[in-house]
Design a protein around this motif. Sequence first.
Motif, PDB file in Angstrom:
ATOM      1  N   VAL A 212      36.777  24.278 -15.056  1.00  8.40           N
ATOM      2  CA  VAL A 212      36.576  24.968 -13.784  1.00  8.40           C
ATOM      3  C   VAL A 212      35.101  24.958 -13.391  1.00  8.40           C
ATOM      4  N   THR A 213      34.211  24.977 -14.388  1.00  4.02           N
ATOM      5  CA  THR A 213      32.777  24.898 -14.086  1.00  4.02           C
ATOM      6  C   THR A 213      32.437  23.526 -13.502  1.00  4.02           C
ATOM      7  N   ILE A 214      32.964  22.486 -14.130  1.00  2.00           N
ATOM      8  CA  ILE A 214      32.682  21.124 -13.648  1.00  2.00           C
ATOM      9  C   ILE A 214      33.351  20.872 -12.298  1.00  2.00           C
ATOM     10  N   CYS A 215      34.637  21.225 -12.192  1.00  2.86           N
ATOM     11  CA  CYS A 215      35.394  20.908 -10.976  1.00  2.86           C
ATOM     12  C   CYS A 215      34.913  21.714  -9.777  1.00  2.86           C
ATOM     13  N   ALA A 216      34.877  23.039  -9.936  1.00  2.00           N
ATOM     14  CA  ALA A 216      34.590  23.893  -8.780  1.00  2.00           C
ATOM     15  C   ALA A 216      33.115  23.901  -8.407  1.00  2.00           C
ATOM     16  N   GLN A 217      32.230  23.996  -9.412  1.00  2.00           N
ATOM     17  CA  GLN A 217      30.826  24.191  -9.086  1.00  2.00           C
ATOM     18  C   GLN A 217      30.020  22.892  -9.020  1.00  2.00           C
ATOM     19  N   LEU A 218      30.332  21.928  -9.866  1.00  2.00           N
ATOM     20  CA  LEU A 218      29.552  20.688  -9.857  1.00  2.00           C
ATOM     21  C   LEU A 218      30.176  19.641  -8.937  1.00  2.00           C
ATOM     22  N   LEU A 219      31.474  19.349  -9.138  1.00  2.00           N
ATOM     23  CA  LEU A 219      32.134  18.349  -8.297  1.00  2.00           C
ATOM     24  C   LEU A 219      32.643  18.951  -6.990  1.00  2.00           C
ATOM     25  N   GLY A 220      32.748  20.282  -6.930  1.00  2.00           N
ATOM     26  CA  GLY A 220      33.249  20.939  -5.730  1.00  2.00           C
ATOM     27  C   GLY A 220      32.153  21.321  -4.764  1.00  2.00           C
ATOM     28  N   HIS A 221      31.608  22.504  -4.961  1.00  2.00           N
ATOM     29  CA  HIS A 221      30.646  23.036  -3.997  1.00  2.00           C
ATOM     30  C   HIS A 221      29.310  22.305  -4.007  1.00  2.00           C
ATOM     31  N   SER A 222      28.904  21.766  -5.141  1.00  2.00           N
ATOM     32  CA  SER A 222      27.645  21.010  -5.159  1.00  2.00           C
ATOM     33  C   SER A 222      27.751  19.755  -4.294  1.00  2.00           C
ATOM     34  N   VAL A 223      28.898  19.079  -4.362  1.00  2.00           N
ATOM     35  CA  VAL A 223      29.109  17.896  -3.524  1.00  2.00           C
ATOM     36  C   VAL A 223      29.171  18.287  -2.053  1.00  2.00           C
ATOM     37  N   LEU A 224      29.823  19.419  -1.742  1.00  2.00           N
ATOM     38  CA  LEU A 224      29.879  19.879  -0.358  1.00  2.00           C
ATOM     39  C   LEU A 224      28.487  20.226   0.165  1.00  2.00           C
ATOM     40  N   ASN A 225      27.653  20.823  -0.687  1.00  2.00           N
ATOM     41  CA  ASN A 225      26.272  21.099  -0.277  1.00  2.00           C
ATOM     42  C   ASN A 225      25.523  19.806   0.009  1.00  2.00           C
ATOM     43  N   HIS A 226      25.788  18.759  -0.788  1.00  2.00           N
ATOM     44  CA  HIS A 226      25.178  17.447  -0.536  1.00  2.00           C
ATOM     45  C   HIS A 226      25.652  16.886   0.807  1.00  2.00           C
ATOM     46  N   LEU A 227      26.934  17.071   1.114  1.00  2.00           N
ATOM     47  CA  LEU A 227      27.490  16.523   2.352  1.00  2.00           C
ATOM     48  C   LEU A 227      26.977  17.246   3.593  1.00  2.00           C
ATOM     49  N   LEU A 228      26.383  18.434   3.418  1.00  2.00           N
ATOM     50  CA  LEU A 228      25.798  19.128   4.563  1.00  2.00           C
ATOM     51  C   LEU A 228      24.699  18.304   5.229  1.00  2.00           C
ATOM     52  N   ALA A 229      24.139  17.336   4.489  1.00  2.00           N
ATOM     53  CA  ALA A 229      23.095  16.482   5.068  1.00  2.00           C
ATOM     54  C   ALA A 229      23.674  15.497   6.077  1.00  2.00           C
ATOM     55  N   VAL A 230      24.985  15.216   5.986  1.00  2.00           N
ATOM     56  CA  VAL A 230      25.588  14.217   6.872  1.00  2.00           C
ATOM     57  C   VAL A 230      26.782  14.766   7.652  1.00  2.00           C
ATOM     58  N   MET A 231      27.215  15.993   7.355  1.00  2.00           N
ATOM     59  CA  MET A 231      28.328  16.618   8.066  1.00  2.00           C
ATOM     60  C   MET A 231      27.896  17.978   8.594  1.00  2.00           C
ATOM     61  N   SER A 232      28.509  18.422   9.664  1.00  2.00           N
ATOM     62  CA  SER A 232      28.165  19.715  10.247  1.00  2.00           C
ATOM     63  C   SER A 232      28.699  20.848   9.371  1.00  2.00           C
ATOM     64  N   PRO A 233      28.036  22.032   9.396  1.00  2.00           N
ATOM     65  CA  PRO A 233      28.553  23.179   8.640  1.00  2.00           C
ATOM     66  C   PRO A 233      29.975  23.554   9.058  1.00  2.00           C
ATOM     67  N   GLY A 234      30.297  23.392  10.355  1.00  2.00           N
ATOM     68  CA  GLY A 234      31.648  23.702  10.801  1.00  2.00           C
ATOM     69  C   GLY A 234      32.682  22.819  10.147  1.00  2.00           C
ATOM     70  N   LEU A 235      32.384  21.528  10.023  1.00  3.48           N
ATOM     71  CA  LEU A 235      33.308  20.603   9.384  1.00  3.48           C
ATOM     72  C   LEU A 235      33.455  20.932   7.900  1.00  3.48           C
ATOM     73  N   ILE A 236      32.357  21.270   7.239  1.00  2.00           N
ATOM     74  CA  ILE A 236      32.413  21.648   5.821  1.00  2.00           C
ATOM     75  C   ILE A 236      33.280  22.887   5.637  1.00  2.00           C
ATOM     76  N   SER A 237      33.114  23.873   6.514  1.00  2.00           N
ATOM     77  CA  SER A 237      33.909  25.101   6.418  1.00  2.00           C
ATOM     78  C   SER A 237      35.391  24.812   6.607  1.00  2.00           C
ATOM     79  N   LEU A 238      35.709  23.911   7.526  1.00  2.00           N
ATOM     80  CA  LEU A 238      37.108  23.525   7.719  1.00  2.00           C
ATOM     81  C   LEU A 238      37.653  22.798   6.488  1.00  2.00           C
ATOM     82  N   LEU A 239      36.818  21.930   5.888  1.00  2.00           N
ATOM     83  CA  LEU A 239      37.246  21.231   4.680  1.00  2.00           C
ATOM     84  C   LEU A 239      37.563  22.215   3.555  1.00  2.00           C
TER      85      LEU A 239
END
Length: 290
Positions: A212-239
Amino acid sequence: MNAFLAIVAILGVSASGPLMAGANAPALAIGFWRNALGTAAVAPFAARTIRRELTGLGREGWYATAFAGVMLAVHFATWVSALKMTSVAAATAMVSMQVVFVVVIDLLRGTRTPPAVVAGVSIAVVGVLVITGVDFSLSARAVAGDLLALVGGLTAALYLMAGSRVRETVSTTSYTVVCYSICAVTLAVSCLVAQVEMIDFSGRTWLAIVGVTICAQLLGHSVLNHLLAVMSPGLISLLLLFEVPGAAILAGIFLDQTPPAGVYVGLALILAGLVVVVVRRPPPEEVLPD
């Protein structure tokens, strides 16, 4: 590549509920180890800037950070407990109401809210009532789990709102290390006071905690934080809303959980309401690492 990373992130956060529900360990212990391991994973990336940033945090900033860390601890304690008492689908849907709680707190503060957002909140609340009504027909334990998940959503909202103030002057990594540390210490003290087992688990349970540490925090939210550089916060929230059906599907596959049809009706209403809220209202600056 960005689409692939988004799919990986959604699968990562969706796996957190089933993994924690399937881990044969007390809720407080799971919350502690998840945050302790998360701190250890993030700390090396904050080593160069954390001392300088925390020096200028100020008393008010430290109060806000401490409050956020404690609220995060209560969030994990209540939500993981809920996963042990009700279905993963119901618990995940209830805890996602954090967005609604943020809107309600803003309303109580006198913030103007678009009518569409109020309508979305109302639809989501109806979904909560539907799920709670269905669970009430099953057992009091399931209803108690629903209520604990709602408390988890409320404390998640308070964590978000406190953290957004601190994040105005402190980087994500520095804030995460301090907040996760406060959360882990709070949960460790709670484990000791409640005399909860913290170490003597089976190998399968340890794999679930690490997973759960790897999936949720490293592969999950950390990747979403990285995608904030190329996707809008609204799209991330919908995802992120895809975590709700994703967790339900994974729980059905791996935990053989098949809630009554009424739970899925409530889940659909909550998702519909949350989509309206997210689209019509600017999302919070910080996303909860579920």
